[in-house]
Design a protein around this motif. Structure first.
Motif, PDB file in Angstrom:
ATOM      1  N   CYS A  49      40.711  47.485  47.230  1.00 13.39           N
ATOM      2  CA  CYS A  49      40.352  45.833  48.027  1.00 13.39           C
ATOM      3  C   CYS A  49      42.091  45.295  48.191  1.00 13.39           C
ATOM      4  O   CYS A  49      42.725  45.637  47.184  1.00 13.39           O
ATOM      5  CB  CYS A  49      39.726  44.593  47.210  1.00 13.39           C
ATOM      6  SG  CYS A  49      40.149  43.126  47.910  1.00 13.39           S
ATOM      7  N   HIS A  51      43.258  42.635  48.965  1.00 15.44           N
ATOM      8  CA  HIS A  51      43.731  41.522  47.948  1.00 15.44           C
ATOM      9  C   HIS A  51      44.567  41.851  46.900  1.00 15.44           C
ATOM     10  O   HIS A  51      45.603  41.645  46.118  1.00 15.44           O
ATOM     11  CB  HIS A  51      42.733  40.485  47.816  1.00 15.44           C
ATOM     12  CG  HIS A  51      42.689  38.747  46.899  1.00 15.44           C
ATOM     13  ND1 HIS A  51      41.418  38.355  46.038  1.00 15.44           N
ATOM     14  CD2 HIS A  51      43.730  38.486  47.150  1.00 15.44           C
ATOM     15  CE1 HIS A  51      42.577  37.336  45.849  1.00 15.44           C
ATOM     16  NE2 HIS A  51      43.222  37.879  46.347  1.00 15.44           N
ATOM     17  N   GLN A  52      43.865  42.141  45.718  1.00 20.24           N
ATOM     18  CA  GLN A  52      44.276  42.693  44.216  1.00 20.24           C
ATOM     19  C   GLN A  52      43.671  43.797  43.574  1.00 20.24           C
ATOM     20  O   GLN A  52      43.836  43.573  42.375  1.00 20.24           O
ATOM     21  CB  GLN A  52      44.016  40.788  43.620  1.00 20.24           C
ATOM     22  CG  GLN A  52      44.852  39.487  43.768  1.00 20.24           C
ATOM     23  CD  GLN A  52      44.499  38.368  42.856  1.00 20.24           C
ATOM     24  OE1 GLN A  52      44.036  38.550  41.877  1.00 20.24           O
ATOM     25  NE2 GLN A  52      45.387  37.399  42.951  1.00 20.24           N
ATOM     26  N   ASP A  53      43.236  44.766  44.620  1.00 12.82           N
ATOM     27  CA  ASP A  53      43.551  45.873  43.856  1.00 12.82           C
ATOM     28  C   ASP A  53      42.491  45.960  43.545  1.00 12.82           C
ATOM     29  O   ASP A  53      42.229  46.665  42.246  1.00 12.82           O
ATOM     30  CB  ASP A  53      44.572  46.665  42.862  1.00 12.82           C
ATOM     31  CG  ASP A  53      46.178  46.574  44.354  1.00 12.82           C
ATOM     32  OD1 ASP A  53      46.017  45.984  45.258  1.00 12.82           O
ATOM     33  OD2 ASP A  53      46.971  46.540  43.651  1.00 12.82           O
ATOM     34  N   PHE A  54      41.148  44.945  43.820  1.00  7.34           N
ATOM     35  CA  PHE A  54      39.911  46.079  42.717  1.00  7.34           C
ATOM     36  C   PHE A  54      38.891  47.114  44.202  1.00  7.34           C
ATOM     37  O   PHE A  54      39.736  47.191  44.514  1.00  7.34           O
ATOM     38  CB  PHE A  54      39.366  44.245  42.438  1.00  7.34           C
ATOM     39  CG  PHE A  54      39.135  44.221  41.364  1.00  7.34           C
ATOM     40  CD1 PHE A  54      40.619  43.142  41.443  1.00  7.34           C
ATOM     41  CD2 PHE A  54      38.706  43.323  40.299  1.00  7.34           C
ATOM     42  CE1 PHE A  54      40.923  42.000  40.083  1.00  7.34           C
ATOM     43  CE2 PHE A  54      38.725  42.621  39.569  1.00  7.34           C
ATOM     44  CZ  PHE A  54      40.076  41.896  39.102  1.00  7.34           C
ATOM     45  N   CYS A  69      34.223  42.106  48.719  1.00  5.43           N
ATOM     46  CA  CYS A  69      34.533  42.438  47.340  1.00  5.43           C
ATOM     47  C   CYS A  69      34.045  41.662  46.105  1.00  5.43           C
ATOM     48  O   CYS A  69      33.610  40.674  46.432  1.00  5.43           O
ATOM     49  CB  CYS A  69      35.940  42.482  47.448  1.00  5.43           C
ATOM     50  SG  CYS A  69      36.483  42.456  45.770  1.00  5.43           S
ATOM     51  N   ALA A  71      35.627  40.740  43.347  1.00  8.84           N
ATOM     52  CA  ALA A  71      36.002  40.186  42.290  1.00  8.84           C
ATOM     53  C   ALA A  71      36.457  38.950  42.990  1.00  8.84           C
ATOM     54  O   ALA A  71      36.325  37.380  42.235  1.00  8.84           O
ATOM     55  CB  ALA A  71      37.558  40.837  42.860  1.00  8.84           C
ATOM     56  N   HIS A  72      36.513  38.636  44.208  1.00  5.20           N
ATOM     57  CA  HIS A  72      37.256  37.256  45.356  1.00  5.20           C
ATOM     58  C   HIS A  72      36.000  36.893  46.075  1.00  5.20           C
ATOM     59  O   HIS A  72      36.688  35.845  46.608  1.00  5.20           O
ATOM     60  CB  HIS A  72      38.036  37.057  44.768  1.00  5.20           C
ATOM     61  CG  HIS A  72      38.790  37.068  43.844  1.00  5.20           C
ATOM     62  ND1 HIS A  72      40.291  37.996  43.746  1.00  5.20           N
ATOM     63  CD2 HIS A  72      39.262  36.727  42.794  1.00  5.20           C
ATOM     64  CE1 HIS A  72      40.200  39.176  42.833  1.00  5.20           C
ATOM     65  NE2 HIS A  72      39.878  37.534  41.987  1.00  5.20           N
ATOM     66  N   LEU A  73      34.816  38.023  46.622  1.00  7.80           N
ATOM     67  CA  LEU A  73      34.511  37.621  47.465  1.00  7.80           C
ATOM     68  C   LEU A  73      34.959  37.542  48.947  1.00  7.80           C
ATOM     69  O   LEU A  73      34.633  36.457  50.001  1.00  7.80           O
ATOM     70  CB  LEU A  73      32.991  36.422  47.678  1.00  7.80           C
ATOM     71  CG  LEU A  73      32.413  36.132  46.291  1.00  7.80           C
ATOM     72  CD1 LEU A  73      31.717  35.000  45.650  1.00  7.80           C
ATOM     73  CD2 LEU A  73      31.925  37.765  45.757  1.00  7.80           C
ATOM     74  N   TRP A  74      36.119  38.556  48.991  1.00  7.16           N
ATOM     75  CA  TRP A  74      36.686  38.177  50.524  1.00  7.16           C
ATOM     76  C   TRP A  74      35.405  39.543  50.971  1.00  7.16           C
ATOM     77  O   TRP A  74      35.026  40.617  50.304  1.00  7.16           O
ATOM     78  CB  TRP A  74      37.766  39.560  50.297  1.00  7.16           C
ATOM     79  CG  TRP A  74      39.163  37.928  49.746  1.00  7.16           C
ATOM     80  CD1 TRP A  74      39.144  36.876  49.185  1.00  7.16           C
ATOM     81  CD2 TRP A  74      40.618  38.548  50.408  1.00  7.16           C
ATOM     82  NE1 TRP A  74      40.697  36.510  49.804  1.00  7.16           N
ATOM     83  CE2 TRP A  74      40.985  37.319  49.887  1.00  7.16           C
ATOM     84  CE3 TRP A  74      41.207  39.649  50.965  1.00  7.16           C
ATOM     85  CZ2 TRP A  74      42.820  36.992  50.576  1.00  7.16           C
ATOM     86  CZ3 TRP A  74      42.453  39.104  51.370  1.00  7.16           C
ATOM     87  CH2 TRP A  74      43.573  38.269  51.136  1.00  7.16           C
TER      88      TRP A  74
END
Ligand code: FES
Length: 116
Positions: A49, A51-54, A69, A71-74
């Motif tokens: 991702c 955003h933060q590499d998940f 995603c 992790a934070h639902l982007w």
């Protein structure tokens, strides 16, 4: 021999990723996320991702081809790679082609040893 940036590498058979599904494959130590868009062919992205590499494979791909995603639902369009929520972001797309029911991808080059 160093792999040229324009060189397609075999990833899998077309049947390995059914329409409406996604999966991660590894070729020579590099991973790629393949998404088989319903009626739209194959897409290839970095599996991480932006955003933060998940890992995106832990997310959800819905029937509208929206990849969320975990992790934070982007949310991203798995067809275009563009961000849906938020907008203005995008998945890192790799060139992909299908020939003879085989999927090929061009992976990004990693620190080519040009002086070797
Ligand atoms: S890491 Fe994917 S939304 Fe935050």
């Amino acid at each position: 021999m160093v792999t040229d940036a324009s060189e397609y590498q075999k990833v899998c058979d077309l049947d390995d990723v059914w329409e409406g599904e996604m999966d991660v494959f590894e070729v020579a130590g590099q991973e790629v996320l393949l998404v088989h868009v319903e009626g739209g062919g194959m897409r290839a992205y970095s599996p991480i991702c932006p955003h933060q590499d998940f890992p995106l494979i832990d997310g959800d791909l819905d029937e509208r081809c929206i990849l969320t995603c975990s992790a934070h639902l982007w949310q991203f369009s798995a067809d275009s790679g563009e961000g849906v929520n938020p907008e203005g972001v995008s998945l890192n797309a790799y060139p992909v082609k299908v020939e003879n029911d085989t999927v090929f991808v061009v992976f990004p080059t990693v620190d080519k040893a040009v002086n070797a």
